[in-house]
Structures are given as structure tokens and as C-alpha cells.
Design a protein around this motif. Structure first.
Motif, PDB file in Angstrom:
ATOM      1  N   PHE A 174       0.833  -1.211   0.000  1.00 21.17           N
ATOM      2  CA  PHE A 174       0.000   0.000   0.000  1.00 21.17           C
ATOM      3  C   PHE A 174       0.869   1.263   0.000  1.00 21.17           C
ATOM      4  N   ALA A 175       1.935   1.272   0.803  1.00 22.80           N
ATOM      5  CA  ALA A 175       2.799   2.447   0.871  1.00 22.80           C
ATOM      6  C   ALA A 175       3.477   2.714  -0.473  1.00 22.80           C
ATOM      7  N   VAL A 176       3.981   1.639  -1.109  1.00 20.49           N
ATOM      8  CA  VAL A 176       4.645   1.800  -2.407  1.00 20.49           C
ATOM      9  C   VAL A 176       3.662   2.325  -3.449  1.00 20.49           C
ATOM     10  N   LEU A 177       2.444   1.806  -3.449  1.00 27.49           N
ATOM     11  CA  LEU A 177       1.433   2.305  -4.393  1.00 27.49           C
ATOM     12  C   LEU A 177       1.148   3.779  -4.145  1.00 27.49           C
ATOM     13  N   TYR A 178       1.118   4.167  -2.881  1.00 30.99           N
ATOM     14  CA  TYR A 178       0.913   5.585  -2.561  1.00 30.99           C
ATOM     15  C   TYR A 178       2.065   6.434  -3.093  1.00 30.99           C
ATOM     16  N   PHE A 179       3.291   6.006  -2.842  1.00 34.33           N
ATOM     17  CA  PHE A 179       4.447   6.765  -3.310  1.00 34.33           C
ATOM     18  C   PHE A 179       4.433   6.902  -4.823  1.00 34.33           C
ATOM     19  N   LYS A 180       4.044   5.836  -5.510  1.00 31.94           N
ATOM     20  CA  LYS A 180       4.010   5.886  -6.969  1.00 31.94           C
ATOM     21  C   LYS A 180       2.923   6.835  -7.473  1.00 31.94           C
ATOM     22  N   ARG A 181       1.794   6.844  -6.822  1.00 38.00           N
ATOM     23  CA  ARG A 181       0.704   7.730  -7.245  1.00 38.00           C
ATOM     24  C   ARG A 181       1.030   9.195  -6.989  1.00 38.00           C
ATOM     25  N   PRO A 222       5.563   4.776 -14.403  1.00 42.68           N
ATOM     26  CA  PRO A 222       4.343   4.675 -15.176  1.00 42.68           C
ATOM     27  C   PRO A 222       3.094   4.546 -14.316  1.00 42.68           C
ATOM     28  N   LEU A 223       3.243   4.133 -13.043  1.00 42.54           N
ATOM     29  CA  LEU A 223       2.076   4.029 -12.187  1.00 42.54           C
ATOM     30  C   LEU A 223       1.736   5.350 -11.519  1.00 42.54           C
ATOM     31  N   SER A 224       2.606   6.362 -11.631  1.00 47.01           N
ATOM     32  CA  SER A 224       2.309   7.660 -11.046  1.00 47.01           C
ATOM     33  C   SER A 224       1.175   8.322 -11.806  1.00 47.01           C
ATOM     34  N   LYS A 225       0.566   9.314 -11.154  1.00 47.64           N
ATOM     35  CA  LYS A 225      -0.526  10.016 -11.823  1.00 47.64           C
ATOM     36  C   LYS A 225       0.011  11.003 -12.851  1.00 47.64           C
ATOM     37  N   GLY A 226       1.336  11.260 -12.787  1.00 45.33           N
ATOM     38  CA  GLY A 226       1.935  12.071 -13.831  1.00 45.33           C
ATOM     39  C   GLY A 226       2.345  13.437 -13.373  1.00 45.33           C
ATOM     40  N   GLY A 227       3.669  13.629 -13.261  1.00 34.08           N
ATOM     41  CA  GLY A 227       4.213  14.939 -13.013  1.00 34.08           C
ATOM     42  C   GLY A 227       3.689  15.609 -11.763  1.00 34.08           C
ATOM     43  N   HIS A 228       3.784  16.958 -11.755  1.00 32.49           N
ATOM     44  CA  HIS A 228       3.358  17.731 -10.600  1.00 32.49           C
ATOM     45  C   HIS A 228       1.853  17.763 -10.465  1.00 32.49           C
ATOM     46  N   LYS A 229       1.151  17.389 -11.481  1.00 35.12           N
ATOM     47  CA  LYS A 229      -0.305  17.331 -11.386  1.00 35.12           C
ATOM     48  C   LYS A 229      -0.729  16.393 -10.279  1.00 35.12           C
ATOM     49  N   GLY A 230      -0.012  15.272 -10.146  1.00 34.78           N
ATOM     50  CA  GLY A 230      -0.350  14.314  -9.090  1.00 34.78           C
ATOM     51  C   GLY A 230      -0.209  14.935  -7.724  1.00 34.78           C
ATOM     52  N   VAL A 231       0.844  15.791  -7.555  1.00 33.81           N
ATOM     53  CA  VAL A 231       1.053  16.422  -6.265  1.00 33.81           C
ATOM     54  C   VAL A 231      -0.003  17.478  -6.011  1.00 33.81           C
ATOM     55  N   GLY A 247      -3.066  16.741  -4.357  1.00 36.64           N
ATOM     56  CA  GLY A 247      -3.035  16.640  -2.915  1.00 36.64           C
ATOM     57  C   GLY A 247      -3.236  15.250  -2.408  1.00 36.64           C
ATOM     58  N   LEU A 248      -3.812  15.180  -1.237  1.00 35.01           N
ATOM     59  CA  LEU A 248      -3.909  13.930  -0.516  1.00 35.01           C
ATOM     60  C   LEU A 248      -5.301  13.346  -0.562  1.00 35.01           C
ATOM     61  N   GLY A 249      -6.124  13.858  -1.408  1.00 32.69           N
ATOM     62  CA  GLY A 249      -7.495  13.385  -1.437  1.00 32.69           C
ATOM     63  C   GLY A 249      -7.653  12.095  -2.198  1.00 32.69           C
ATOM     64  N   GLY A 250      -8.879  11.576  -2.167  1.00 31.39           N
ATOM     65  CA  GLY A 250      -9.246  10.440  -2.980  1.00 31.39           C
ATOM     66  C   GLY A 250      -8.531   9.167  -2.611  1.00 31.39           C
ATOM     67  N   LEU A 251      -8.192   8.406  -3.661  1.00 31.80           N
ATOM     68  CA  LEU A 251      -7.636   7.066  -3.498  1.00 31.80           C
ATOM     69  C   LEU A 251      -6.298   7.074  -2.779  1.00 31.80           C
ATOM     70  N   SER A 252      -5.460   8.072  -3.039  1.00 32.26           N
ATOM     71  CA  SER A 252      -4.148   8.125  -2.395  1.00 32.26           C
ATOM     72  C   SER A 252      -4.273   8.161  -0.884  1.00 32.26           C
ATOM     73  N   THR A 253      -5.199   8.968  -0.389  1.00 31.29           N
ATOM     74  CA  THR A 253      -5.421   9.055   1.055  1.00 31.29           C
ATOM     75  C   THR A 253      -5.786   7.700   1.619  1.00 31.29           C
ATOM     76  N   LEU A 254      -6.722   7.027   0.980  1.00 35.06           N
ATOM     77  CA  LEU A 254      -7.172   5.720   1.456  1.00 35.06           C
ATOM     78  C   LEU A 254      -6.037   4.708   1.428  1.00 35.06           C
TER      79      LEU A 254
END
Length: 439
Positions: A143-150, A160-169, A172-179
Motif C-alpha cells: 500500500f505504501a509503495v502504491l501511494y508513493f508511486k501515485r 508509469p504508475l504515477s498520476k503524472g508529473g506535478h499534477k499528481g502532487v 493533494g492527498l485526497g481520494g484514493l491516495s489518502t485511502l
């Protein structure tokens, strides 16, 4: 994940499940298991520790008591959580390696090695918390690794599993990443509440998360990671002490108790009536080693021996050196997820080193906290040594056959039948304590 990863993984899971469930109802309660049941009742009904492993966390007592209250203290009820955790650790090992490296061959091989490993099978069939701890921290790491990648916006975490660039940051921390990170904290909390072997992987996750926050200059992300990976596990750990607090103790007493428990864990040398061989963790990957349990059932001794498979264990240190040289020193460009391999090496070293240098005896059952990482590294090395991209590689298939046959040859010891096989009876007799030899 693609079908050519999932379908073989399902087959590997079924193989591992069969080896762990076979004859489980015929296996008599071992002496530790009987005392585990008594410990669960004592703790949940009276808030008292003991009579066994009183210096370990209390999730085992809580779950065994609740399961026993519903299903009775049958073999399946006593060992149910260990069996489930042991079986589920098989796919978790393969999936985690795939998420870290994208190497499908090595990922399937690592799951296979865990599924047929006789040491892992033996302790999956016992009502102790070793497989629980491993399962929970593997889940927490995943779960932690998936969070870091997102959430990653910069190397070495972007992929490739990241949401892409600074847009992912910016999202913020909402949605699936938070969970995802909250689930990681819960899993680590359950792991620490099982046994403290979950702490080294948690520390690696924390440093990774703080490094990510520092790279992105995100104070809010650092606070969120701290909350999920420190406060949530601590709360879960505290909640497992509710029966103890029910006796009238307070937080100050709890801190004092933790000092006592930690001191006991650092000095525990076992029962003098137990077997006294193979207690040095630094030797795990240098020679075959074992751990035995004895109980008298009827007029006959019932003996289980967890014994390491030399065709896997003896490859761990050479594989670690090879993978380190190729991916850290030489920096081979062949793998897209280089950081995932470095990450895996850190998990192995920080999980193994405290056990290897411990001045007190460390028995083979503690190796379950290290085996997933060790077997992932072996799988990476074997897949690269053989040049295997697919499972039709002859050298890889040869290694799989050798590993399977050797594991099956050792398997009777895991189910208490080793003394009926001449070639295994030699090993069983080696671990038989003096008071058993006189019978």
C-alpha cells in the motif's frame, strides 16, 4: 496486471494452499499451541499475560480468543489465521516484487519459492503469529509503495504508475491516495500488534515518505505520512491493550510495561528444555538450519521440523551481492524500475541485520520476517542469471524443478512425518532434545 501474470499466480496460490492445509486436522496440538490458547483466554478474560510469549504483542491473543469463541478451539480455528496469512503472503510477495520491478518472471518465481518453502509451510500450520506479522507488513509495504508511486512527482519515485508529473502532487492527498496510505498504516499497525518484526519495514517506509515530502517541499504531505505511518499503527497497538487497561492500569503503567517487555525480548534465551541448536540468524543463509517442535500424541512423539531448503537459502547472499553489483554499482540500464530494486535491498538488509547481529538466540521461526525479501532477491538473480524472460527458459525450469523436488523431499517434516522416512529421520534425530532421546 496481465493475464499471463495472474493465471500462473493463481496456480501457485493453490499449490501453496494445498501444502499448508494437507492433513491439518490430523496434526495434534503442539505444546506451544495449547499454551497459546490458554494465553488467549487469560488475556481476554482477565487481562493477564501468559503463560506463553507474554513479552510479545497481543493481537494473537485477541484473534485466537474471538475465533475460538465462535468456532471452538479446533485445529482449524487455532491455526486458521496462520494458515490464511501464510497462503495470502504467497501472492503478496509476487505482486510486491512486480510493483517494484515490473519483472514478471522474477515475481512469479518469488511467489513460487514462498509457496513451496518448507519453513514457511511449517509455521503456517501452527497457531503462532509469525506468518501474521509477515502478511501484515507485506500488505503495508504494498500500500505504501502504491501511494508513493501515485503521489510522486520526481525521481526516484515517479513511474508509469504515477498520476503524472506535478499534477499528481497538486491533486493533494485526497481520494484514493489518502485511502491507500491509511490502509498501509492499518496494516503496519496490525503487523506490529502481532510482532515487532514489522517495525524495520515500517521505518523504511517512513524514511521514504519523508524523503518524498522533502523533495516536493510539501509539509502537509509529510504530516499526512507521519499520521498514517506513526499514529495509526500506534493507536492500533494501544487498542490491543484494552483488556490489560481494564484491570485498572493507566498510560504511565503502559509505558513502564513496554520497558519490561522490551528488556525481556532483548534477553530472551528460550526454555532450557527446548532444542538448543540453530539459534544464530547470521548462519541462516550459510548452511541448512532447522527448528523442531515435539509433543506426545498417544504413545508416540509427534515431531515437526522446519528445515531450510539449501537450493534457495544458500543463494540468498550470492544473489544479494549480484543484484547489488548489477543494479547499484554497475547500474545496469536493463530495468526500468531501478529504485524498486534498491528499495528491496534496503528492506532485506534492515530486516535481516538486527536479527543477524543479535547477541541473544534467534530461532528459525523469526526468518519469516526476512524470507519474502530474500526470496525476491534470489528470484531477481535467477531470472537474470538464466536470461529468462518467459517460463519456457530451460535453465529457469530446471531450477524450478530442483526447488520443487527438494521442497517436497523435506515436506514430510513439516507435517510431522519426517521420522517415518529414513533420509529425514537423520535430521529429525539431530533436533531431538536429550529428554526425548531417553524415551
Amino acid at each position: 496486471m496481465r493475464k499471463n501474470l495472474i493465471l500462473p499466480l493463481i496456480g501457485i496460490i493453490f499449490l501453496g494452499a494445498f501444502l499448508r492445509l494437507y492433513g491439518i486436522s490430523d496434526q495434534p496440538p503442539l505444546s506451544d499451541e495449547v499454551r497459546v490458547a490458554f494465553s488467549a483466554v487469560h488475556y481476554m478474560e482477565d487481562g493477564q499475560f501468559g503463560p506463553i510469549m507474554w513479552y510479545h504483542p497481543n493481537l494473537r491473543n485477541i484473534l485466537i480468543y474471538r475465533i475460538g469463541d465462535v468456532l471452538g478451539y479446533s485445529p482449524y480455528a487455532l491455526r486458521g489465521m496462520s494458515l490464511l496469512a501464510g497462503i495470502l503472503s504467497i501472492p503478496l510477495t509476487g505482486i510486491l516484487l512486480y510493483v517494484l520491478t515490473k519483472n514478471k518472471t522474477a515475481s512469479l518465481l518469488s511467489a513460487f519459492l514462498v509457496s513451496v518453502e518448507q519453513v514457511h509451510i511449517t509455521f503456517s500450520r501452527q497457531a503462532i503469529q509469525e506468518t501474521w506479522t509477515t502478511f501484515f507488513f507485506l500488505l503495508g509495504i504494498l500500500f505504501a509503495v502504491l501511494y508513493f508511486k501515485r503521489e510522486s512527482a520526481s525521481p526516484p519515485f515517479n513511474s508509469p504508475l504515477s498520476k503524472g508529473g506535478h499534477k499528481g502532487v497538486k491533486e493533494g492527498l485526497g481520494g484514493l491516495s489518502t485511502l491507500i496510505l491509511i490502509l498501509s498504516g492499518i496494516a503496519f499497525g496490525l503487523g506490529i500488534a502481532s510482532k515487532f518484526h514489522a517495525i524495520p519495514p515500517l521505518i523504511i517506509m517512513l524514511f521514504t515518505g519523508f524523503y518524498l515530502s522533502w523533495k516536493e517541499s510539501s509539509f502537509s504531505k509529510g504530516i499526512f505520512i507521519l499520521s498514517c505511518l506513526i499514529f495509526i499503527p500506534l493507536i492500533i497497538y494501544l487498542l490491543t491493550y484494552i483488556p490489560w487497561f481494564g484491570r485498572g492500569y493507566g498510560i504511565a503503567d503502559w509505558f513502564e510495561m513496554q520497558k519490561v517487555l522490551f528488556s525481556k525480548m532483548m534477553t530472551h534465551a528460550g526454555n532450557p528444555m527446548d532444542q538448543v541448536v540453530d539459534t544464530q540468524a547470521w548462519q541462516w543463509f550459510l548452511r541448512p538450519m532447522g527448528y523442531a517442535n515435539f509433543v506426545h500424541f498417544g504413545d508416540m512423539p509427534f515431531v515437526t521440523v522446519a528445515f531450510s531448503n539449501p537450493f534457495v537459502w544458500l543463494l540468498v547472499l550470492p544473489s544479494t551481492l549480484f543484484v547489488t553489483w548489477r543494479h547499484v554499482i554497475k547500474r545496469s540500464p536493463e530495468h526500468e524500475e531501478k529504485f524498486g530494486i534498491v528499495f528491496l535491498l534496503l528492506l532485506f538488509v534492515f530486516s535481516y541485520l538486527p536479527l543477524a547481529v543479535s547477541p541473544r538466540p534467534i530461532w528459525l521461526l523469526s526468518s519469516l520476517a526476512v524470507l519474502p525479501f530474500a526470496f525476491m532477491i534470489v528470484s531477481l538473480a535467477v531470472s537474470e542469471w538464466t536470461g529468462a524472460v518467459k517460463w519456457d527458459n530451460k535453465a529457469l525450469l530446471g531450477y524450478i524443478v530442483i526447488t520443487l523436488l527438494s521442497s517436497l523431499a523435506l515436506y514430510p517434516m513439516a507435517v510431522g512425518k519426517g521420522k517415518y522416512y529414513g533420509y529425514l529421520n537423520v535430521i529429525v534425530e539431530r533436533f531431538r532434545p536429550p529428554f526425548e532421546k531417553m524415551r
